[in-house]
Scaffold this active site. Structure first.
Site, PDB file in Angstrom:
ATOM      1  N   HIS A  75     -17.599 -24.980 -16.385  1.00  0.00           N
ATOM      2  CA  HIS A  75     -16.552 -24.150 -15.806  1.00  0.00           C
ATOM      3  C   HIS A  75     -15.665 -23.785 -16.983  1.00  0.00           C
ATOM      4  CE1 HIS A  75     -15.980 -24.471 -11.272  1.00  0.00           C
ATOM      5  NE2 HIS A  75     -17.329 -24.670 -11.640  1.00  0.00           N
ATOM      6  N   TYR A 212      -6.011 -23.681  -7.939  1.00  0.00           N
ATOM      7  CA  TYR A 212      -4.813 -24.518  -7.874  1.00  0.00           C
ATOM      8  C   TYR A 212      -3.644 -23.755  -7.065  1.00  0.00           C
ATOM      9  CZ  TYR A 212      -6.539 -28.430 -10.826  1.00  0.00           C
ATOM     10  OH  TYR A 212      -7.544 -29.332 -11.574  1.00  0.00           O
ATOM     11  N   PRO A 304      -4.305 -36.948  -9.631  1.00  0.00           N
ATOM     12  CA  PRO A 304      -5.439 -36.280  -9.894  1.00  0.00           C
ATOM     13  C   PRO A 304      -5.095 -34.804 -10.199  1.00  0.00           C
ATOM     14  CG  PRO A 304      -5.384 -36.651  -7.600  1.00  0.00           C
ATOM     15  CD  PRO A 304      -4.180 -37.635  -7.978  1.00  0.00           C
ATOM     16  N   LYS A 308      -7.744 -35.953 -14.952  1.00  0.00           N
ATOM     17  CA  LYS A 308      -7.621 -36.874 -16.058  1.00  0.00           C
ATOM     18  C   LYS A 308      -8.064 -38.318 -15.827  1.00  0.00           C
ATOM     19  CE  LYS A 308      -6.612 -33.959 -18.431  1.00  0.00           C
ATOM     20  NZ  LYS A 308      -7.826 -33.510 -19.186  1.00  0.00           N
ATOM     21  N   TYR A 396      -6.109 -29.664 -20.308  1.00  0.00           N
ATOM     22  CA  TYR A 396      -7.246 -29.639 -19.256  1.00  0.00           C
ATOM     23  C   TYR A 396      -8.503 -30.121 -19.595  1.00  0.00           C
ATOM     24  CZ  TYR A 396      -8.865 -28.581 -14.667  1.00  0.00           C
ATOM     25  OH  TYR A 396      -9.405 -29.021 -13.241  1.00  0.00           O
TER      26      TYR A 396
HETATM   27  P1  FAS Z   1     -12.807 -47.392 -10.399  1.00  0.00           P
HETATM   28  O1  FAS Z   1     -11.748 -47.596  -9.548  1.00  0.00           O
HETATM   29  O2  FAS Z   1     -13.649 -46.305 -10.422  1.00  0.00           O
HETATM   30  O3  FAS Z   1     -13.891 -48.650 -10.735  1.00  0.00           O
HETATM   31  C1  FAS Z   1     -13.433 -50.040 -10.604  1.00  0.00           C
HETATM   32  C2  FAS Z   1     -14.856 -51.004 -10.111  1.00  0.00           C
HETATM   33  O4  FAS Z   1     -14.048 -52.007 -10.072  1.00  0.00           O
HETATM   34  C3  FAS Z   1     -14.884 -50.509  -8.769  1.00  0.00           C
HETATM   35  O5  FAS Z   1     -16.264 -50.374  -8.434  1.00  0.00           O
HETATM   36  C4  FAS Z   1     -14.418 -51.525  -7.854  1.00  0.00           C
HETATM   37  O6  FAS Z   1     -15.128 -52.119  -6.550  1.00  0.00           O
HETATM   38  C5  FAS Z   1     -14.658 -52.844  -9.049  1.00  0.00           C
HETATM   39  N1  FAS Z   1     -13.809 -53.988  -8.701  1.00  0.00           N
HETATM   40  C6  FAS Z   1     -12.294 -53.935  -8.113  1.00  0.00           C
HETATM   41  N2  FAS Z   1     -12.020 -55.103  -7.869  1.00  0.00           N
HETATM   42  C7  FAS Z   1     -12.962 -55.942  -8.386  1.00  0.00           C
HETATM   43  C8  FAS Z   1     -13.063 -57.232  -8.481  1.00  0.00           C
HETATM   44  N3  FAS Z   1     -12.168 -58.278  -8.143  1.00  0.00           N
HETATM   45  N4  FAS Z   1     -14.326 -57.811  -8.789  1.00  0.00           N
HETATM   46  C9  FAS Z   1     -15.368 -57.139  -9.178  1.00  0.00           C
HETATM   47  N5  FAS Z   1     -15.288 -55.907  -9.038  1.00  0.00           N
HETATM   48  C10 FAS Z   1     -14.134 -55.270  -8.537  1.00  0.00           C
HETATM   49  N6  FAS Z   1      -9.533 -38.867 -10.958  1.00  0.00           N
HETATM   50  C11 FAS Z   1     -10.084 -37.620 -11.071  1.00  0.00           C
HETATM   51  O7  FAS Z   1      -9.769 -37.290 -12.458  1.00  0.00           O
HETATM   52  N7  FAS Z   1      -9.992 -36.708 -10.060  1.00  0.00           N
HETATM   53  C12 FAS Z   1      -9.983 -37.023  -8.944  1.00  0.00           C
HETATM   54  O8  FAS Z   1     -10.254 -36.110  -8.039  1.00  0.00           O
HETATM   55  C13 FAS Z   1      -9.879 -38.287  -8.558  1.00  0.00           C
HETATM   56  N8  FAS Z   1      -9.812 -38.568  -7.112  1.00  0.00           N
HETATM   57  C14 FAS Z   1      -9.669 -39.898  -6.712  1.00  0.00           C
HETATM   58  C15 FAS Z   1      -9.968 -40.441  -5.424  1.00  0.00           C
HETATM   59  C16 FAS Z   1      -9.516 -41.664  -5.091  1.00  0.00           C
HETATM   60  C17 FAS Z   1      -9.630 -42.112  -3.614  1.00  0.00           C
HETATM   61  C18 FAS Z   1      -9.362 -42.614  -6.189  1.00  0.00           C
HETATM   62  C19 FAS Z   1      -9.278 -44.098  -5.677  1.00  0.00           C
HETATM   63  C20 FAS Z   1      -9.313 -42.387  -7.275  1.00  0.00           C
HETATM   64  C21 FAS Z   1      -9.522 -40.936  -7.866  1.00  0.00           C
HETATM   65  N9  FAS Z   1      -9.287 -40.282  -9.021  1.00  0.00           N
HETATM   66  C22 FAS Z   1      -9.786 -39.235  -9.588  1.00  0.00           C
HETATM   67  C23 FAS Z   1      -9.304 -41.496 -10.054  1.00  0.00           C
HETATM   68  C24 FAS Z   1     -10.839 -42.005 -10.615  1.00  0.00           C
HETATM   69  O9  FAS Z   1     -11.589 -41.060 -10.592  1.00  0.00           O
HETATM   70  C25 FAS Z   1     -10.616 -43.031 -11.513  1.00  0.00           C
HETATM   71  O10 FAS Z   1      -9.716 -42.523 -12.639  1.00  0.00           O
HETATM   72  C26 FAS Z   1     -11.795 -43.591 -12.197  1.00  0.00           C
HETATM   73  O11 FAS Z   1     -12.497 -44.135 -10.944  1.00  0.00           O
HETATM   74  C27 FAS Z   1     -11.561 -44.670 -13.007  1.00  0.00           C
HETATM   75  O12 FAS Z   1     -12.546 -45.355 -13.280  1.00  0.00           O
HETATM   76  P2  FAS Z   1     -12.545 -46.952 -13.557  1.00  0.00           P
HETATM   77  O13 FAS Z   1     -11.469 -47.253 -14.355  1.00  0.00           O
HETATM   78  O14 FAS Z   1     -14.065 -47.412 -13.709  1.00  0.00           O
HETATM   79  O15 FAS Z   1     -12.039 -47.400 -12.246  1.00  0.00           O
HETATM   80  C1  PHB Z   2     -12.193 -32.660  -7.738  1.00  0.00           C
HETATM   81  O1  PHB Z   2     -13.072 -31.938  -7.830  1.00  0.00           O
HETATM   82  O2  PHB Z   2     -12.397 -33.615  -6.812  1.00  0.00           O
HETATM   83  C2  PHB Z   2     -10.962 -32.438  -8.496  1.00  0.00           C
HETATM   84  C3  PHB Z   2     -11.026 -31.356  -9.427  1.00  0.00           C
HETATM   85  C4  PHB Z   2      -9.839 -31.073 -10.020  1.00  0.00           C
HETATM   86  C5  PHB Z   2      -8.704 -32.061  -9.809  1.00  0.00           C
HETATM   87  C6  PHB Z   2      -8.703 -33.105  -9.051  1.00  0.00           C
HETATM   88  C7  PHB Z   2      -9.920 -33.145  -8.184  1.00  0.00           C
HETATM   89  O3  PHB Z   2      -7.600 -31.637 -10.597  1.00  0.00           O
END
Ligand code: FAS
Ligand code: PHB
Length: 402
Positions: A75, A212, A304, A308, A396
């Site tokens: 993109h 957005y 989000p 980032k 971005y």
């Molecule tokens: P993660 O949370 O991905 O991974 C952590 C892992 O540790 C998980 O698999 C969990 O099961 C495991 N874990 C937790 N506790 C544990 C324990 N006690 N023992 C063993 N394992 C354990 N970011 C964006 O950039 N755009 C988005 O649209 C976006 N949407 C999101 C939506 C949701 C619902 C959430 C929760 C986050 C979102 N994020 C988004 C942020 C997300 O993408 C994080 O930045 C990303 O998952 C970070 O990766 P990790 O640090 O690996 O953490």
């Molecule tokens: C997504 O595709 O889930 C997404 C993209 C851009 C954002 C947040 C989420 O800023």
């Protein structure tokens, strides 16, 4: 109790933990990854969607980028919609050729698990009761219950892993950040008075680029996972109950907030997933305590809006693997000692951008009339200023790693 040994014990098999384990392997450093969820859950979780150029480059450098390059969508811009007008932010023109890649986080997880297991990686899914000990010693330990390295007779058998280092990659709700003493850790937090109601549907995206929108009824985002799978978000009150939102109610509200031409062509369909995610800005300092190093969401959370979260986790892992490789190669702990400050320099810039992008695009229930006017003026300034658009674009697509 069963005892095993490794160089780096990694808690969490999200993007941070999986990427760390694979890059360490490529540096000849062994690790064991403990994940509380099943492999299917990790490979199915619906989260992020935008990869910065640096993340794309790294996935390719470590040999895990083939499917991303085939299926991901490059993109070159986003559309900012406000006050009845659209403003396209053109990334390559403003950033010397950079762009972003749309590729779902669960696909990143799948690709990293595949690459890690193919290279003999040790990932323990469904590990329970993970706990951390002896962080101030040179042999910190992790204990857990679970399947271990072979189906054990006692599913509740406790295994203890003795490590040189522990990486806390267990996300916001994990155990590793809790292992840092209260008198040591400093928390910086801003909880927003709204959340994002997200829907996933097997329908063609309403637009080929992300939209957005700052609408008087609230923020909306049109994004996607492929040319046949769409993801949409609506700003809702922080305590919104997703069960109050039928698919029809979601589609009707989305059409009211997105541009009229988009509303007219929007293809709706049954939701594959629908959920409300809270929005917060959160940083825990420092990212290191003794032999424990935090990386990713365990240390920081961004709203989000700036896409980032996943990319910040990748940057932490780059810094941590460089520091660990230096230690094992030369015995020097200088980079380990500098890890937290190096991560935080980038984390705070991403925090600022995500906070700024959220303030620019969302309607705050308690906003004063002055604040609403100032927000409208900032959007108008963005529309008319290459300098303002360059600042948005370079954040971005991802700031350079230093
Ligand atoms: P993660 O949370 O991905 O991974 C952590 C892992 O540790 C998980 O698999 C969990 O099961 C495991 N874990 C937790 N506790 C544990 C324990 N006690 N023992 C063993 N394992 C354990 N970011 C964006 O950039 N755009 C988005 O649209 C976006 N949407 C999101 C939506 C949701 C619902 C959430 C929760 C986050 C979102 N994020 C988004 C942020 C997300 O993408 C994080 O930045 C990303 O998952 C970070 O990766 P990790 O640090 O690996 O953490
Ligand atoms: C997504 O595709 O889930 C997404 C993209 C851009 C954002 C947040 C989420 O800023």
């Amino acid at each position: 109790m069963k005892s095993i040994r490794t160089q780096v014990g990694i808690i969490g098999a999200g993007p941070a933990g999986l990427l760390l384990s694979h890059i360490l392997h490529l540096q000849g450093i062994e690790s064991i990854v403990l994940e509380k969820s099943s492999r299917n859950t990790v490979e199915a979780i619906i989260k992020a969607g935008v990869l910065e150029q640096g993340t794309v480059d790294l996935m390719n450098q470590i040999g895990a980028g083939d499917r991303m390059m085939k299926e991901g969508l490059a993109h070159e811009g986003i559309i900012m919609r406000f006050d009845g007008r659209d403003e396209r932010i053109h990334f390559p023109e403003l950033t010397g050729g950079k762009s972003v890649m749309i590729y779902a986080q669960h696909d990143v997880n799948k690709d990293l698990i595949k690459a890690r297991l193919a290279s003999g990686g040790d990932i323990r899914f469904e590990a329970r009761d993970v706990s951390i000990y002896d962080l101030d010693s040179s042999t910190p330990k992790i204990r857990f219950r679970g399947k271990g390295d072979e189906p054990s007779k006692e599913a509740d058998e406790v295994t203890e892993i003795t490590c040189d280092f522990i990486a806390g990659c267990d996300g916001f709700h994990g155990v590793s950040r809790q292992a840092i003493p209260q008198e040591v850790i400093r928390i910086y937090e801003r909880v927003y008075p709204f959340g994002w109601l997200g829907i996933l549907s097997d329908t063609p995206p309403v637009n080929h680029e992300l939209i957005y929108t700052n609408h008087e009824r609230g923020f909306a985002l049109c994004t996607m996972r492929s040319t046949t799978r769409s993801r949409y978000y609506l700003q809702v009150p922080a305590d919104e109950d997703v069960s109050d939102w039928s698919d029809d109610r979601f589609w009707t509200e989305l059409k009211r907030r997105i541009p009229p031409d988009a509303a007219a062509t929007l293809q709706t369909g049954p939701s594959l997933e629908k959920s409300v995610a809270p929005l917060r800005s959160f940083v825990a300092e420092p990212l290191r305590h003794g032999r424990l190093f935090l990386a990713g969401d365990s240390a920081h959370i961004v709203p989000p809006t700036g896409a980032k979260g996943l990319n910040l986790a990748v940057a932490d892992v780059r810094f941590l693997t460089e520091a660990l490789a230096a230690f094992y190669k030369s015995g020097s702990s200088d980079q380990l000692d500098g890890y937290s400050d190096r991560c935080l320099a980038r984390v705070w810039k991403a925090q600022r951008f995500s906070w700024w992008m959220t303030n620019l695009t969302h309607r705050f229930p308690e906003a004063l009339p002055f604040e609403r006017r100032a927000q409208a003026a900032e959007l108008a300034y963005l529309a008319g200023s290459q300098a303002a658009q360059t600042a948005l674009a370079e954040n971005y697509v991802g700031l350079p790693l230093v």
